[in-house]
Design a protein around this motif. Sequence first.
Motif, mmCIF file in Angstrom:
data_model
loop_
_atom_site.group_PDB
_atom_site.id
_atom_site.type_symbol
_atom_site.label_atom_id
_atom_site.label_comp_id
_atom_site.label_asym_id
_atom_site.label_seq_id
_atom_site.Cartn_x
_atom_site.Cartn_y
_atom_site.Cartn_z
ATOM 1 N N ASP A 69 0.837 -1.204 0.000
ATOM 2 C CA ASP A 69 0.000 0.000 0.000
ATOM 3 C C ASP A 69 0.871 1.253 0.000
ATOM 4 O O ASP A 69 0.460 2.313 -0.464
ATOM 5 N N GLY A 70 2.118 1.116 0.474
ATOM 6 C CA GLY A 70 3.006 2.277 0.527
ATOM 7 C C GLY A 70 3.771 2.492 -0.775
ATOM 8 O O GLY A 70 4.578 3.405 -0.901
ATOM 9 N N GLY A 71 3.511 1.648 -1.800
ATOM 10 C CA GLY A 71 4.207 1.818 -3.077
ATOM 11 C C GLY A 71 4.935 0.533 -3.456
ATOM 12 O O GLY A 71 5.004 -0.417 -2.652
ATOM 13 N N PRO A 72 5.514 0.480 -4.696
ATOM 14 C CA PRO A 72 6.165 -0.746 -5.173
ATOM 15 C C PRO A 72 7.273 -1.203 -4.220
ATOM 16 O O PRO A 72 7.969 -0.382 -3.603
ATOM 17 N N ARG A 73 7.415 -2.508 -4.141
ATOM 18 C CA ARG A 73 8.446 -3.072 -3.262
ATOM 19 C C ARG A 73 9.165 -4.212 -3.992
ATOM 20 O O ARG A 73 8.531 -4.930 -4.786
ATOM 21 N N ARG A 74 10.427 -4.404 -3.628
ATOM 22 C CA ARG A 74 11.154 -5.541 -4.172
ATOM 23 C C ARG A 74 10.958 -6.759 -3.273
ATOM 24 O O ARG A 74 10.580 -6.621 -2.114
ATOM 25 N N TYR A 75 11.280 -7.913 -3.837
ATOM 26 C CA TYR A 75 11.129 -9.184 -3.090
ATOM 27 C C TYR A 75 11.869 -9.093 -1.759
ATOM 28 O O TYR A 75 11.308 -9.368 -0.693
ATOM 29 N N ARG A 76 13.140 -8.652 -1.837
ATOM 30 C CA ARG A 76 13.986 -8.620 -0.620
ATOM 31 C C ARG A 76 13.360 -7.708 0.436
ATOM 32 O O ARG A 76 13.345 -8.032 1.623
ATOM 33 N N GLU A 77 12.784 -6.594 0.004
ATOM 34 C CA GLU A 77 12.180 -5.655 0.970
ATOM 35 C C GLU A 77 10.988 -6.315 1.668
ATOM 36 O O GLU A 77 10.816 -6.210 2.890
ATOM 37 N N LEU A 78 10.179 -7.030 0.890
ATOM 38 C CA LEU A 78 8.999 -7.691 1.468
ATOM 39 C C LEU A 78 9.438 -8.776 2.449
ATOM 40 O O LEU A 78 8.877 -8.920 3.533
ATOM 41 N N GLU A 79 10.472 -9.485 2.045
ATOM 42 C CA GLU A 79 10.975 -10.566 2.895
ATOM 43 C C GLU A 79 11.429 -10.009 4.250
ATOM 44 O O GLU A 79 11.196 -10.615 5.292
ATOM 45 N N GLN A 80 12.029 -8.805 4.219
ATOM 46 C CA GLN A 80 12.526 -8.233 5.482
ATOM 47 C C GLN A 80 11.400 -7.724 6.373
ATOM 48 O O GLN A 80 11.408 -7.950 7.576
ATOM 49 N N VAL A 81 10.384 -7.072 5.760
ATOM 50 C CA VAL A 81 9.332 -6.498 6.625
ATOM 51 C C VAL A 81 8.342 -7.568 7.107
ATOM 52 O O VAL A 81 7.698 -7.395 8.149
ATOM 53 N N LEU A 82 8.253 -8.675 6.373
ATOM 54 C CA LEU A 82 7.279 -9.715 6.750
ATOM 55 C C LEU A 82 7.956 -10.762 7.631
ATOM 56 O O LEU A 82 8.196 -11.899 7.225
ATOM 57 N N GLY A 94 8.996 -13.643 9.748
ATOM 58 C CA GLY A 94 8.384 -14.957 9.987
ATOM 59 C C GLY A 94 7.945 -15.646 8.707
ATOM 60 O O GLY A 94 7.626 -16.837 8.713
ATOM 61 N N ILE A 95 7.930 -14.917 7.575
ATOM 62 C CA ILE A 95 7.494 -15.577 6.340
ATOM 63 C C ILE A 95 8.663 -16.327 5.719
ATOM 64 O O ILE A 95 9.799 -15.842 5.726
ATOM 65 N N SER A 96 8.397 -17.526 5.198
ATOM 66 C CA SER A 96 9.464 -18.282 4.516
ATOM 67 C C SER A 96 9.547 -17.806 3.067
ATOM 68 O O SER A 96 8.569 -17.247 2.533
ATOM 69 N N GLN A 97 10.693 -18.062 2.411
ATOM 70 C CA GLN A 97 10.829 -17.651 0.999
ATOM 71 C C GLN A 97 9.786 -18.366 0.149
ATOM 72 O O GLN A 97 9.167 -17.785 -0.741
ATOM 73 N N ARG A 98 9.553 -19.638 0.506
ATOM 74 C CA ARG A 98 8.579 -20.431 -0.263
ATOM 75 C C ARG A 98 7.189 -19.793 -0.159
ATOM 76 O O ARG A 98 6.484 -19.613 -1.142
ATOM 77 N N MET A 99 6.800 -19.384 1.085
ATOM 78 C CA MET A 99 5.460 -18.824 1.285
ATOM 79 C C MET A 99 5.357 -17.455 0.620
ATOM 80 O O MET A 99 4.339 -17.128 0.014
ATOM 81 N N LEU A 100 6.438 -16.640 0.679
ATOM 82 C CA LEU A 100 6.387 -15.320 0.040
ATOM 83 C C LEU A 100 6.240 -15.481 -1.477
ATOM 84 O O LEU A 100 5.394 -14.840 -2.105
ATOM 85 N N THR A 101 7.033 -16.395 -2.047
ATOM 86 C CA THR A 101 6.954 -16.634 -3.493
ATOM 87 C C THR A 101 5.556 -17.110 -3.880
ATOM 88 O O THR A 101 4.942 -16.618 -4.835
ATOM 89 N N LEU A 102 5.001 -18.033 -3.112
ATOM 90 C CA LEU A 102 3.660 -18.588 -3.391
ATOM 91 C C LEU A 102 2.589 -17.499 -3.257
ATOM 92 O O LEU A 102 1.714 -17.349 -4.107
ATOM 93 N N THR A 103 2.693 -16.692 -2.196
ATOM 94 C CA THR A 103 1.686 -15.646 -1.958
ATOM 95 C C THR A 103 1.734 -14.606 -3.067
ATOM 96 O O THR A 103 0.693 -14.206 -3.598
ATOM 97 N N LEU A 104 2.950 -14.198 -3.468
ATOM 98 C CA LEU A 104 3.086 -13.218 -4.556
ATOM 99 C C LEU A 104 2.504 -13.799 -5.843
ATOM 100 O O LEU A 104 1.799 -13.115 -6.597
ATOM 101 N N HIS A 105 2.767 -15.085 -6.089
ATOM 102 C CA HIS A 105 2.254 -15.726 -7.310
ATOM 103 C C HIS A 105 0.722 -15.714 -7.316
ATOM 104 O O HIS A 105 0.079 -15.322 -8.276
ATOM 105 N N ARG A 106 0.141 -16.110 -6.177
ATOM 106 C CA ARG A 106 -1.347 -16.206 -6.093
ATOM 107 C C ARG A 106 -1.986 -14.827 -6.221
ATOM 108 O O ARG A 106 -2.984 -14.654 -6.932
ATOM 109 N N LEU A 107 -1.393 -13.836 -5.541
ATOM 110 C CA LEU A 107 -1.965 -12.485 -5.610
ATOM 111 C C LEU A 107 -1.878 -11.947 -7.035
ATOM 112 O O LEU A 107 -2.768 -11.260 -7.521
ATOM 113 N N GLY A 108 -0.779 -12.329 -7.729
ATOM 114 C CA GLY A 108 -0.635 -11.918 -9.136
ATOM 115 C C GLY A 108 -1.662 -12.618 -10.006
ATOM 116 O O GLY A 108 -2.319 -12.003 -10.860
ATOM 117 N N GLU A 109 -1.851 -13.927 -9.755
ATOM 118 C CA GLU A 109 -2.842 -14.718 -10.513
ATOM 119 C C GLU A 109 -4.237 -14.106 -10.356
ATOM 120 O O GLU A 109 -5.041 -14.130 -11.282
#
Lengths: 112, 112
Positions: free
Chosen positions: A29-42, A44-59
């Motif tokens: 909501d605060g503007g575009p973010r890179r994968y690494r930035e999301l991984e840092q602010v989230l 407790g999230i695993s890389q697998r879950m972040l990748t899956l969540t980004l994929h689903r939200l994109g789908e």
Amino acid sequence: MPVENGEFVRRILDTVGGRWPLLVLAHLDGGPRRYRELEQVLTGISQRMLTLTLHRLGEDGLISRASFAEMPPRVEYSLTPLGKSLLDAAAGLVRWVSDHHSAIDRARRPGR
Amino acid sequence: MPVENGEFVRRILDTVGGRWPLLVLAHLDGGPRRYRELEQVLTGISQRMLTLTLHRLGEDGLISRASFAEMPPRVEYSLTPLGKSLLDAAAGLVRWVSDHHSAIDRARRPGR
């Protein structure tokens, strides 16, 4: 609130029900973010879950992914208008939890 | 929409994130219901999941359980004021999904 059983309610829960979709949308909501930035602010999230969540939200058309031909290549994720409208619609729920989570805490205490 | 990571967001998802809590609350919006009635209207829910969901919603203070010393004994579940306020807060989200689930359908179609 008429709630038919079936597909569209499951979609609510599939779209925002999971632990991370709402949180990823909120951080975009605060503007575009890179994968690494999301991984840092989230935390407790695993890389697998972040990748899956980004994929689903994109789908689901809720976020978009832009890649820039730079060295090293840069990829950014952004909210789409549909994603923004979901976030706004979920704001009431997020406010409710922040207003009521102590009431739920009290209710959960044994012998309340 | 400021969303801190951590406990209170997880509680959103734990409280309403699962497949059935929101649907059980919505069906109690019309007044007290018995277990059997909920089981019939919530097509696809297992007895184990209904029992677990009712227990959790009761633990969180979102529904109440009343038993009547009749033969056979009668048990009814009702929304508490806290449960009703959660349902109202979630209404925006439910409306969003009913308004946008075709947009999500289109987004999900391959080659969109």
